[in-house]
Design an enzyme around this catalytic site. Structure first.
Site, PDB file in Angstrom:
ATOM      1  N   ASP A 101      -0.186  -2.589  21.773  1.00  0.00           N
ATOM      2  CA  ASP A 101      -0.408  -3.795  20.977  1.00  0.00           C
ATOM      3  C   ASP A 101       0.282  -4.974  21.676  1.00  0.00           C
ATOM      4  O   ASP A 101      -0.268  -5.554  22.605  1.00  0.00           O
ATOM      5  CB  ASP A 101       0.134  -3.495  19.572  1.00  0.00           C
ATOM      6  CG  ASP A 101      -0.175  -4.579  18.547  1.00  0.00           C
ATOM      7  OD1 ASP A 101      -1.145  -5.310  18.735  1.00  0.00           O
ATOM      8  OD2 ASP A 101       0.563  -4.683  17.557  1.00  0.00           O
ATOM      9  N   LYS A 129      -5.202  -2.939  22.542  1.00  0.00           N
ATOM     10  CA  LYS A 129      -5.488  -4.262  21.953  1.00  0.00           C
ATOM     11  C   LYS A 129      -5.034  -5.317  22.946  1.00  0.00           C
ATOM     12  O   LYS A 129      -4.002  -5.966  22.752  1.00  0.00           O
ATOM     13  CB  LYS A 129      -4.681  -4.440  20.658  1.00  0.00           C
ATOM     14  CG  LYS A 129      -5.060  -3.567  19.496  1.00  0.00           C
ATOM     15  CD  LYS A 129      -4.408  -4.139  18.220  1.00  0.00           C
ATOM     16  CE  LYS A 129      -4.044  -3.066  17.243  1.00  0.00           C
ATOM     17  NZ  LYS A 129      -3.275  -3.564  16.087  1.00  0.00           N
ATOM     18  N   ASP A 157      -0.681   5.529  12.158  1.00  0.00           N
ATOM     19  CA  ASP A 157      -0.126   5.397  10.824  1.00  0.00           C
ATOM     20  C   ASP A 157      -0.501   4.031  10.236  1.00  0.00           C
ATOM     21  O   ASP A 157      -0.659   3.069  10.965  1.00  0.00           O
ATOM     22  CB  ASP A 157       1.399   5.473  11.003  1.00  0.00           C
ATOM     23  CG  ASP A 157       2.109   5.640   9.692  1.00  0.00           C
ATOM     24  OD1 ASP A 157       1.484   6.125   8.744  1.00  0.00           O
ATOM     25  OD2 ASP A 157       3.295   5.293   9.638  1.00  0.00           O
ATOM     26  N   ARG A 164      -2.092   9.772   9.298  1.00  0.00           N
ATOM     27  CA  ARG A 164      -2.079  10.242  10.692  1.00  0.00           C
ATOM     28  C   ARG A 164      -3.050  11.380  10.955  1.00  0.00           C
ATOM     29  O   ARG A 164      -3.615  11.486  12.033  1.00  0.00           O
ATOM     30  CB  ARG A 164      -0.676  10.724  11.076  1.00  0.00           C
ATOM     31  CG  ARG A 164       0.326   9.592  11.219  1.00  0.00           C
ATOM     32  CD  ARG A 164       1.537  10.099  11.977  1.00  0.00           C
ATOM     33  NE  ARG A 164       2.690   9.246  11.797  1.00  0.00           N
ATOM     34  CZ  ARG A 164       2.942   8.159  12.512  1.00  0.00           C
ATOM     35  NH1 ARG A 164       2.118   7.763  13.459  1.00  0.00           N
ATOM     36  NH2 ARG A 164       4.033   7.457  12.286  1.00  0.00           N
TER      37      ARG A 164
END
Ligand code: IMP
Ligand code: MG
Length: 177
Positions: A101, A129, A157, A164
């Site tokens: 991320d 991402k 999560d 999960r």
């Protein structure tokens, strides 16, 4: 804020892509043993599938870093919660995580591993991402690139929600009330 979810990738789509990724890695590491280090907890489902598709000899270890806690935004702080157990000096390491991320977690852990004098360290994630990066960091292998969605399932999560073990990956759509 109200939200709903939609399937983004089914288990079948994910695992088809992970098999391709495993073939690519096996070709890149021909005749080499690979030391796989997976970041707990999110990376374990991806690691389990991917590692069984590799044609290489493989050893495994795990590391744990602080995660988002109860928020869907990164705190920016990466803390080591569980260290690796095996010396990696001279090893060809692939560091595995569920998703990249901001890039902070992988950047910090990769630098930490490099300080232990492995032969090489590459990174591999299920989802990337790319547009969310806050630090300069590129992953070496990724399953799919996605835009700025919040996703859960297949190890990922969602605010400590019991997500999960869901076999598909979902994206959360936040709706104005
Ligand atoms: P980074 O340090 O910002 O790259 O964050 C990486 C970590 O944040 C991942 O290992 C995940 O645990 C978590 N994360 C980032 N995006 C998501 C998401 O969309 N769903 C679930 N967890 C996420
Ligand atoms: Mg994580």
């Amino acid at each position: 804020m109200k939200s709903r979810s939609e399937v983004l990738f089914t288990k079948k789509e994910l695992e088809k892509r992970f098999s391709e990724l495993a073939n690519q890695i096996s070709n890149d590491y021909k005749n080499k043993k690979i030391h796989l280090i997976t970041i707990l907890n999110g990376g374990v489902y991806f690691f389990a599938y991917l590692s069984m598709q590799l044609k290489n000899r493989v050893t495994v270890d795990f590391i744990k870093a602080s995660s988002y806690g109860n928020d869907t935004k990164s705190s920016g702080n990466v803390k080591l919660l569980k260290d690796i157990d095996v010396d990696i000096k001279g090893e060809d390491v692939i560091l595995i995580d569920d998703i990249c991320d901001s890039g902070r977690t992988l950047k910090v852990i990769k630098e930490y591993l490099l300080s232990k004098e492995p032969n090489s360290v590459k990174t591999c994630v299920m989802l990337d991402k790319k547009e969310r990066r806050e630090v300069a960091f590129e992953v070496d292998y990724f399953g799919f690139e996605i835009p700025n969605f919040y996703v859960y399932g297949y190890g990922l999560d969602y605010n400590n929600f019991e997500s999960r073990n869901l076999p598909d990956i979902y994206k959360v759509i936040f709706e104005e009330e």
